[in-house]
Structures are given as structure tokens and as C-alpha cells.
Design a protein around this motif. Structure first.
Motif, short mmCIF file in Angstrom:
data_model
loop_
_atom_site.label_atom_id
_atom_site.label_comp_id
_atom_site.label_asym_id
_atom_site.label_seq_id
_atom_site.Cartn_x
_atom_site.Cartn_y
_atom_site.Cartn_z
N ALA A 97 0.82 -1.21 0.00
CA ALA A 97 0.00 0.00 0.00
C ALA A 97 0.86 1.27 0.00
CB ALA A 97 -0.93 -0.01 1.20
N GLU A 98 1.98 1.24 0.71
CA GLU A 98 2.85 2.42 0.79
C GLU A 98 3.38 2.78 -0.60
OE1 GLU A 98 3.08 -0.15 2.87
OE2 GLU A 98 2.44 0.81 4.74
N ARG A 101 0.67 4.24 -2.72
CA ARG A 101 0.38 5.62 -2.34
C ARG A 101 1.43 6.57 -2.91
NH1 ARG A 101 1.60 7.03 3.60
NH2 ARG A 101 3.62 6.52 2.72
N SER A 129 -8.82 -2.97 6.43
CA SER A 129 -7.80 -1.95 6.15
C SER A 129 -8.36 -0.78 5.39
CB SER A 129 -6.68 -2.54 5.30
OG SER A 129 -5.73 -3.14 6.10
N VAL A 131 -10.37 1.58 5.86
CA VAL A 131 -10.42 2.90 6.49
C VAL A 131 -9.03 3.52 6.68
CG1 VAL A 131 -11.06 4.12 8.59
CG2 VAL A 131 -12.70 2.62 7.47
N PRO A 132 -8.08 2.83 7.33
CA PRO A 132 -6.74 3.41 7.40
C PRO A 132 -6.14 3.72 6.04
CG PRO A 132 -6.77 1.23 8.43
CD PRO A 132 -8.17 1.59 8.10
N LEU A 133 -6.44 2.87 5.08
CA LEU A 133 -5.92 3.07 3.74
C LEU A 133 -6.47 4.35 3.12
CD1 LEU A 133 -4.37 0.90 1.81
CD2 LEU A 133 -6.45 1.15 0.53
N LEU A 135 -7.59 6.92 4.70
CA LEU A 135 -6.97 8.05 5.40
C LEU A 135 -5.56 8.30 4.91
CD1 LEU A 135 -8.07 7.50 9.08
CD2 LEU A 135 -8.71 9.37 7.57
N GLY A 136 -4.80 7.22 4.78
CA GLY A 136 -3.42 7.36 4.34
C GLY A 136 -3.32 7.97 2.95
N PHE A 137 -4.22 7.57 2.08
CA PHE A 137 -4.20 8.09 0.71
C PHE A 137 -4.59 9.57 0.70
CE2 PHE A 137 -4.50 4.40 -2.52
CZ PHE A 137 -3.49 3.75 -1.88
N THR A 139 -4.61 11.80 3.10
CA THR A 139 -3.68 12.70 3.79
C THR A 139 -2.37 12.85 3.02
OG1 THR A 139 -3.01 10.87 5.19
CG2 THR A 139 -4.56 12.43 6.13
N PHE A 204 -12.56 15.59 11.09
CA PHE A 204 -11.18 15.31 11.51
C PHE A 204 -10.29 14.89 10.33
CE2 PHE A 204 -12.20 10.78 11.60
CZ PHE A 204 -10.96 10.18 11.44
N ALA A 208 -6.91 16.74 9.06
CA ALA A 208 -5.67 16.00 8.85
C ALA A 208 -5.10 16.24 7.46
CB ALA A 208 -5.91 14.50 9.06
N LEU A 216 6.45 7.17 5.29
CA LEU A 216 7.28 6.20 5.99
C LEU A 216 8.00 5.33 4.97
CD1 LEU A 216 5.10 4.76 8.85
CD2 LEU A 216 7.38 5.68 9.06
#
Lengths: 361, 82
Positions: A97-98, A101, A129, A131-133, A135-137, A139, A204, A208, A216
Motif C-alpha cells: 500500500a505504501e 500511495r 484496512s 479505512v486506514p488506507l 486516510l493514508g491516501f 492525507t 477530523f 488531517a 514512511l
């Protein structure tokens, strides 16, 4: 020896060990591939032998036909799954995923939707995953549309779906399915951006998005054959352990439909693709929680009994793409408006897909 | 040493937590294992896909269940650095 070629002694023995391992790996792989191929080519005969000779069922009986179909399909799919999950995982061991992204972060929208949907198809991720994914994308500055393309396509297309569709329904159907899944994702991304869906994220998330995220580094080293093998073997193991029972259940339902429901039952009782059957099938499908593994064998059963291809496809895609648990999860980051747009879009796009396919085939 | 396991609580995440606990025991090191389920915390740590494991603030793996041997080796590397 080690002094001559200038290597430290430990390094030398490590290299030899690694080479030996590689040779053994290739040899084992060749033997296994040959065994696999032999097994795969005699499933049909073996299934017929078990049902009609060993169990002594009559050749014309419904139960015999159902059982033969069940044995043949289950063994075929399980064999295909083992081999193809290993191969596919081996190939995509370096993809995560990283990386996706970072790759998507700098892309223009037009090409971004296509890439988002494509990565959605080839990157596996656990449904919890999403939801975190998401968010990560967002942000990382990836437009919500591209993220949506990824999110819509991801559950619809994965290697298990492709294996099952190919094994049960043939390559033409597989191509149509994959194309429809990619299109749903790409158009979805375009749609979400055009209605500026980003403003309907939870506050939120919007906060963000103002602060850039520190990317990372998840370890970008080149993978050795051994590392790829370890990854692929692990994936094969865990996916297989997770899905084999669903294959049996799915094929069981398919086999029951096959032997017990008369041919063309759907066509005679539900109408041969009346226009309203498609949106109705999608409405039933959306809240259902199903994964691709369970639904594809059912799909085969529906198709052989005369349900039109478009209706079947629309139903199955909507069952896989969204579900009540997923909607509850996405509620954490999406407001009601965005969720309504999301579900409304899925309903419309799957209905259109269904109509289009019914008209074409 | 602080080890964090990120995950909203699906079966894969629970499996990962188990493995990490086992690995800590096997390594013989003292480490606190924290389970992180809050979305904002995950976001702050840069976790994209779960289950994910971080050791002393740096991400060791994400999006898959690691093996016990792997986790032991991460713990050892982290202990050497500290």
C-alpha cells in the motif's frame, strides 16, 4: 579460495548455501508443476469414476450429475487456487500500500483514476484496512476520486475472483467481469471528484488533510527469490486456509442449483431479463456481505439456469463491492451525504452494467 | 522496547498480536506490546494497511501477518540499536 575472489569467508559460504537452495527450489518447483499438471488433467475422469463406478450411481440421475459436478469443480478450483495464488503472490511480493500511495501521489487525475482502479485490482488488502488506507491516501494529497477508484475496484477484483471466474465460467466472462470492475472504479472516481465529494468527509479527516504526512519508508530493498518464495508461500497458505471452505460451500450451492433446479427455471419464472430485474438484483446485493470466493460458484449456478448474464453480474458485483459491515466502518470517516453518494453511485453503475450486458449478450 | 500492533480488530490483527507476544517471549527481551485500534493513532503513525507492527516507533511491516521468526529478528535488531 575466499582470499582469491576477495570475499569474506562467511559471505562465500552464505553464497554457496544460497545457490544450493536456489537449485533445490527450482528442482522442486519443476517436479511440483509436473505433478500439478497431471492431477489437473485427470480431474474430469477421476470425478466421473468416483461417482459412477466407485459409488455406482446411475449415469442419468440428477444426484449423480450434481455430485460429479461438485467433485469436479471443487477439486479444479482448489488446484487452480493453490497454483495461481502462489504465482501471483510471487510476482507482486514487492507491491504494498505504501508504494501504491507514493506512486499515485504525484499523478494527474485522468490517468490517476485508471491507475487507482488498476492498483485496486492487483493490491490485496484485508477489508478492515479500507479505512486506514483511505486516510493514508487522502492525507498524502491523493484526490478523493483516485482513492475512491482504488476503494471501489479493490473488493471486486482480486486474484481469487479471477481464478474462480476463469475456472468456472471461462476467459470471456472473466475479461468482461474485470473490465466492468475497472470501469466501475474509474467512473466512480471521476464522479466523486466532479461532485466534490471531499467536502463530505468527517471533519477530523479534513483537518488531517491540511497537514502533510511524513511518508514512511517501509524498507525498499530488492527482494531475493527466497524472500519472494517466503512471501508467496505464506500468502498461499493463509489464503487457502481461509477460502477452501467457502469454495466448497459455494460450489455446493452451485451444484445443488445445477442438479435440482430445472434448466431455464429463472428464465421461466423470473422473466428473461425484464428491465426492472437488474436494479432489483442490485438492491438485494448491496447490503449482502459476501466475498468473491463464495459468490462466483453461485454465479455459475444462476447462469446455467437461465438468469441473464447482466443481471447475474450486477447482483454479484453489488454483493461483493459493498455490505452493511463495510458501510458501518466507512461511517467513521464519511458523513451521511458521502455515504449516500457512494451507495447511490454503486446502485446506478451496477444497474447500468447489468443492462448493458443484457443488451449485448 | 515498545512494540505496537495496529489493527481495528479483525482476525488477522488478532493473529498478529498473538505472534508478537510469542515472539517477545521467545526472544527473551523485555518489551511492552500495545494494541492500537484508534484510527487517528494509526494515521499519525503512517499506517496504511493493517495489520501493522512498529518497534520503537519505526514501522516493521504492514498489510500482512508476520511470522514469529521475523518478529524475533526485528526485536533483536532493535535491541542491538538501543
Amino acid at each position: 579460495m575466499s582470499m582469491i575472489d576477495g570475499r569474506a569467508p562467511e559471505r562465500g559460504t552464505d553464497d554457496t548455501k544460497e545457490r544450493l537452495w536456489l537449485a533445490r527450489y527450482v528442482a522442486v518447483l519443476v517436479v511440483l508443476a509436473a505433478l500439478w499438471w497431471t492431477a489437473y488433467s485427470c480431474i474430469q475422469d477421476a470425478a466421473a469414476w468416483v461417482v459412477y463406478d466407485a459409488l455406482g450411481l446411475a449415469r442419468e440421475s440428477h444426484i449423480g450429475a450434481s455430485l460429479e459436478f461438485f467433485l469436479y469443480d471443487t477439486v479444479k478450483i482448489l488446484l487452480l487456487l493453490v497454483a495461481l495464488i502462489y504465482v501471483i503472490s510471487w510476482l507482486r511480493a514487492a507491491l504494498n500500500a505504501e508504494r501504491v500511495r507514493d506512486f499515485l501521489a504525484g499523478k494527474k487525475r485522468g490517468i490517476g483514476y485508471a491507475l487507482g482502479a488498476m492498483f485496486g485490482a492487483i493490491t490485496p488488502f484485508c477489508s478492515c484496512s479500507s479505512v486506514p488506507l483511505f486516510l493514508g491516501f487522502t492525507t498524502a494529497g491523493i484526490p478523493i476520486g483516485i482513492t475512491m477508484s482504488f476503494l471501489i475496484t479493490s473488493p471486486i477484483i482480486n486474484e481469487i475472483a479471477v481464478v474462480l471466474l476463469w475456472g468456472l465460467l471461462g476467459w470471456k466472462f472473466t475479461v468482461v467481469y474485470v473490465a466492468a470492475g475497472l470501469a466501475a472504479g474509474m467512473i466512480g472516481g471521476l464522479f466523486m471528484d466532479s461532485i466534490r465529494a471531499g467536502r463530505w468527509l468527517q471533519p477530523f479527516v479534513l483537518d488531517a488533510m491540511k497537514t502533510p504526512v511524513i511518508p514512511l519508508s517501509g524498507g525498499r530493498k530488492r527482494l531475493t527469490v527466497r524472500a519472494r518464495h517466503t512471501f508467496a508461500f505464506g500468502e498461499m497458505n493463509s489464503i487457502f486456509r481461509r477460502v477452501w471452505k467457502w469454495v466448497i460451500v459455494g460450489v455446493g450451492i452451485g451444484a445443488a442449483l445445477h442438479g435440482l433446479v430445472p434448466a431455464n427455471w429463472f428464465a421461466e419464472n423470473l422473466g428473461a431479463g425484464e428491465w426492472w430485474t437488474v436494479p432489483a438484483a442490485v438492491i438485494v446485493g448491496i447490503p449482502l456481505y459476501s466475498n468473491v470466493t463464495g459468490i462466483v460458484p453461485v454465479m455459475e449456478g444462476l447462469l446455467t439456469k437461465g438468469m441473464p448474464i447482466g443481471t447475474t453480474m450486477a447482483f454479484c458485483m453489488s454483493a461483493v463491492a459493498a455490505s452493511i459491515p463495510e458501510v458501518v466502518m466507512l461511517r467513521q470517516i464519511m458523513t451521511v451525504k458521502l455515504q449516500a453518494a457512494f451507495i447511490g453511485y454503486l446502485w446506478v453503475v451496477f444497474t447500468l452494467t447489468g443492462w448493458l450486458l443484457n443488451a449485448l449478450f | 522496547m515498545i512494540i505496537k500492533v495496529f489493527g481495528p480488530g479483525c482476525s488477522k490483527c488478532k493473529e498478529t498480536e498473538h505472534i508478537v507476544h510469542d515472539a517477545v517471549e521467545a526472544s527473551g527481551m523485555t518489551a511492552t506490546v500495545e494494541k492500537v485500534t484508534d484510527l487517528r493513532d494509526m494515521m499519525a503513525a503512517g499506517v496504511l494497511s493493517t495489520p501493522a507492527v512498529s518497534i520503537n516507533g519505526s514501522l516493521a511491516c504492514s498489510g500482512r501477518v508476520p511470522s514469529k521468526e521475523e518478529v524475533v529478528s526485528w526485536i533483536m535488531t532493535a535491541a542491538e540499536k538501543a
